[in-house]
Write an enzyme that holds these catalytic residues in place. Structure first.
Site, PDB file in Angstrom:
ATOM      1  N   ARG A  12       6.035   4.562   2.024  1.00  0.00           N
ATOM      2  CA  ARG A  12       5.060   5.451   2.104  1.00  0.00           C
ATOM      3  C   ARG A  12       4.981   6.059   3.554  1.00  0.00           C
ATOM      4  O   ARG A  12       5.245   5.155   4.335  1.00  0.00           O
ATOM      5  CB  ARG A  12       3.932   5.435   1.593  1.00  0.00           C
ATOM      6  N   ARG A  18      -7.408   3.721  -5.250  1.00  0.00           N
ATOM      7  CA  ARG A  18      -8.516   4.478  -4.212  1.00  0.00           C
ATOM      8  C   ARG A  18      -8.422   5.922  -4.521  1.00  0.00           C
ATOM      9  O   ARG A  18      -8.609   6.385  -5.414  1.00  0.00           O
ATOM     10  CB  ARG A  18      -8.381   4.036  -2.918  1.00  0.00           C
ATOM     11  N   LYS A  19      -7.855   6.553  -3.422  1.00  0.00           N
ATOM     12  CA  LYS A  19      -7.718   8.096  -3.722  1.00  0.00           C
ATOM     13  C   LYS A  19      -6.373   8.724  -4.168  1.00  0.00           C
ATOM     14  O   LYS A  19      -6.262   9.315  -5.017  1.00  0.00           O
ATOM     15  CB  LYS A  19      -7.889   8.705  -2.338  1.00  0.00           C
ATOM     16  N   GLY A  20      -5.368   7.941  -3.706  1.00  0.00           N
ATOM     17  CA  GLY A  20      -4.072   8.298  -4.058  1.00  0.00           C
ATOM     18  C   GLY A  20      -3.421   9.585  -3.611  1.00  0.00           C
ATOM     19  O   GLY A  20      -3.088  10.197  -4.464  1.00  0.00           O
ATOM     20  N   SER A  40      -4.650   3.253   4.137  1.00  0.00           N
ATOM     21  CA  SER A  40      -4.827   2.511   2.477  1.00  0.00           C
ATOM     22  C   SER A  40      -5.154   0.963   2.733  1.00  0.00           C
ATOM     23  O   SER A  40      -5.901   0.574   2.034  1.00  0.00           O
ATOM     24  CB  SER A  40      -3.540   2.843   1.574  1.00  0.00           C
ATOM     25  N   TRP A  83       1.657   1.827  -8.795  1.00  0.00           N
ATOM     26  CA  TRP A  83       2.078   3.008  -9.531  1.00  0.00           C
ATOM     27  C   TRP A  83       3.404   2.896 -10.325  1.00  0.00           C
ATOM     28  O   TRP A  83       3.587   3.021 -11.173  1.00  0.00           O
ATOM     29  CB  TRP A  83       2.081   4.175  -8.688  1.00  0.00           C
ATOM     30  N   HIS A  97       7.052  -8.069  -1.762  1.00  0.00           N
ATOM     31  CA  HIS A  97       7.035  -7.201  -0.742  1.00  0.00           C
ATOM     32  C   HIS A  97       7.968  -7.785   0.498  1.00  0.00           C
ATOM     33  O   HIS A  97       7.993  -7.294   1.349  1.00  0.00           O
ATOM     34  CB  HIS A  97       5.519  -7.644   0.038  1.00  0.00           C
ATOM     35  N   LYS A 146       0.949  -1.328  -0.061  1.00  0.00           N
ATOM     36  CA  LYS A 146      -0.039  -0.060  -0.280  1.00  0.00           C
ATOM     37  C   LYS A 146       0.934   1.158  -0.078  1.00  0.00           C
ATOM     38  O   LYS A 146       0.484   2.379   0.735  1.00  0.00           O
ATOM     39  CB  LYS A 146      -0.905   0.259   1.219  1.00  0.00           C
ATOM     40  N   SER A 147       1.953   0.952  -0.575  1.00  0.00           N
ATOM     41  CA  SER A 147       2.901   2.386  -0.752  1.00  0.00           C
ATOM     42  C   SER A 147       3.306   2.889  -2.019  1.00  0.00           C
ATOM     43  O   SER A 147       3.964   3.751  -2.244  1.00  0.00           O
ATOM     44  CB  SER A 147       4.252   1.939   0.240  1.00  0.00           C
TER      45      SER A 147
HETATM   46  P1  A3P Z   1      -4.908   4.935  -1.081  1.00  0.00           P
HETATM   47  O1  A3P Z   1      -5.623   3.736  -0.486  1.00  0.00           O
HETATM   48  O2  A3P Z   1      -4.271   5.959  -0.161  1.00  0.00           O
HETATM   49  O3  A3P Z   1      -5.499   5.826  -2.065  1.00  0.00           O
HETATM   50  P2  A3P Z   1      -0.121  -0.356  -3.621  1.00  0.00           P
HETATM   51  O4  A3P Z   1      -0.098  -0.171  -5.120  1.00  0.00           O
HETATM   52  O5  A3P Z   1       0.944  -0.506  -2.948  1.00  0.00           O
HETATM   53  O6  A3P Z   1      -1.038  -1.385  -3.251  1.00  0.00           O
HETATM   54  O7  A3P Z   1      -0.711   1.136  -2.857  1.00  0.00           O
HETATM   55  C1  A3P Z   1      -2.090   1.317  -3.161  1.00  0.00           C
HETATM   56  C2  A3P Z   1      -2.116   2.827  -3.081  1.00  0.00           C
HETATM   57  O8  A3P Z   1      -1.652   3.596  -3.985  1.00  0.00           O
HETATM   58  C3  A3P Z   1      -3.793   3.493  -2.899  1.00  0.00           C
HETATM   59  O9  A3P Z   1      -3.753   4.388  -2.052  1.00  0.00           O
HETATM   60  C4  A3P Z   1      -4.121   3.546  -4.254  1.00  0.00           C
HETATM   61  O10 A3P Z   1      -5.177   4.505  -4.317  1.00  0.00           O
HETATM   62  C5  A3P Z   1      -2.724   4.285  -4.773  1.00  0.00           C
HETATM   63  N1  A3P Z   1      -2.333   4.286  -6.349  1.00  0.00           N
HETATM   64  C6  A3P Z   1      -2.584   3.250  -7.025  1.00  0.00           C
HETATM   65  N2  A3P Z   1      -2.334   3.731  -8.234  1.00  0.00           N
HETATM   66  C7  A3P Z   1      -1.608   4.613  -8.163  1.00  0.00           C
HETATM   67  C8  A3P Z   1      -1.088   5.765  -9.109  1.00  0.00           C
HETATM   68  N3  A3P Z   1      -1.048   5.546 -10.372  1.00  0.00           N
HETATM   69  N4  A3P Z   1      -0.863   7.016  -8.630  1.00  0.00           N
HETATM   70  C9  A3P Z   1      -0.834   7.176  -7.505  1.00  0.00           C
HETATM   71  N5  A3P Z   1      -1.474   6.600  -6.532  1.00  0.00           N
HETATM   72  C10 A3P Z   1      -1.906   5.107  -6.829  1.00  0.00           C
END
Ligand code: A3P
Length: 305
Positions: free
Chosen positions: A135, A267-269, A143, A53, A113, A48-49
């Site tokens: 993160r 989600r929100k990012g 997240s 992306w 991970h 979740k970091s």
């Molecule tokens: P939030 O839940 O705070 O919105 P991971 O990819 O490591 O599982 O992390 C998921 C987190 O990254 C989520 O955060 C998700 O919304 C966010 N995320 C996913 N794709 C992204 C992107 N392209 N740019 C920025 N944040 C992104």
């Protein structure tokens, strides 16, 4: 092994780290059978970091001579980033104890991970490149809460954000303790600067252009002046942005693996969303333990946007 509760089962304490039951079998096979290539690129992340992306960014940067980032047939438009860059312990070695990865085109790109100290010995001894992203722990925790409750709505009844904070303080979270995960990669990145790139989600949010340039340089595929002039970096960052990935049918439907919907990864990012969910007492507790544990390391996190 000592166990702790986890949204999707249990966490097992393995050599000092809390490994989810769903990764255990894959982790053991990965550690036993993986054969590294010096050209490999391993994306290591604390969950979740920003894993999704970075998967999108690394894939796009590496493949830009085959797929123009503004092309209507770019693989990211029809493939979830987790399929383009698969997890080693959670996918590849979970599905097959000893898969043949030798025929994949080089550079091979994988994700994990696992903490640095649990990576297979051959990776630790090799010259492969590792990209790490972490993160700020409060956004990471929120997240994780939403990811878990999205997949398992009933989890809300049996757990709470407060409980996750209490567990976090004890070091109990998937692949935790958080500070050990971060510190291991941080210390190694200082030792092996050209082999381990240490990134933070907040830095990418603040300046995606400079971070994309840094990533391409590290991967050994720097942007040419001509690419810079024609806006290639901007195009890549747009393609990989959450706003764009969220619009795509492939990411809003379908499953990454049974029971885990692709859309749970988007989600929100944002940076600082934790403030909407953590009480000030919870936030203080988390800040205090993280500060204590990371003291003297030089690692700091931006907590708000
Ligand atoms: P939030 O839940 O705070 O919105 P991971 O990819 O490591 O599982 O992390 C998921 C987190 O990254 C989520 O955060 C998700 O919304 C966010 N995320 C996913 N794709 C992204 C992107 N392209 N740019 C920025 N944040 C992104």
């Amino acid at each position: 092994l000592p166990c702790a509760k986890f949204w999707n089962g249990v966490l097992h304490k393995y050599e000092g780290h809390w490994i989810p039951s769903m990764s255990l079998k894959g982790m053991i096979s990965f550690r036993k059978h993986f054969k590294v290539h010096d050209s490999d690129i391993i994306l290591s992340t604390f969950p979740k970091s920003g894993t999704t992306w970075l998967k999108a960014l690394i894939f796009t940067i590496l493949n830009r001579s085959h797929y123009a980032s503004n092309s209507a047939t770019h693989p990211l438009l029809t493939c979830n980033p987790h399929h383009l860059v698969p997890f080693l312990e959670l996918k590849i070695y979970d599905e097959n104890e000893n898969p043949n990865l030798e025929n994949l085109p080089n550079p091979r790109v994988f994700a994990t991970h696992l903490p640095f100290s649990l990576l297979p010995r051959c990776i630790l001894d090799s010259n492969c490149r590792i990209v790490y992203i972490c993160r700020n722990p409060m956004d990471q925790l929120i997240s994780r809460w939403f990811f878990a409750t999205n997949i398992r709505p009933e989890y809300k009844e049996t757990s709470s954000i407060h409980e996750l904070v209490e567990m976090f303080q004890e070091g109990i979270c998937p692949y935790g303790p958080f500070w050990d995960h971060v510190l291991e990669y941080w210390n190694k990145s200082l030792e092996k600067k050209d082999r381990i790139l240490f990134l933070k989600y907040e830095d990418l949010k603040e300046d995606i252009i400079s971070q994309t340039i840094k990533l391409a340089d590290f991967l050994g595929l720097p942007f040419s002046e001509e690419e810079k002039k024609r806006g290639e970096i901007e195009e890549i960052s747009r393609l990989c942005s959450i706003e764009n990935l969220k619009k795509l049918e492939v990411n809003m439907s379908g499953e990454y693996k049974p029971g885990v919907q692709n859309k749970a990864f988007f989600r929100k990012g944002e940076v600082g969303d934790w403030a909407n969910y953590l009480s000030s007492a919870m936030a203080e507790k988390m800040k205090k333990v993280v500060e204590e544990k990371l003291q003297g390391s030089g690692i700091t996190f931006k907590m708000t946007s």
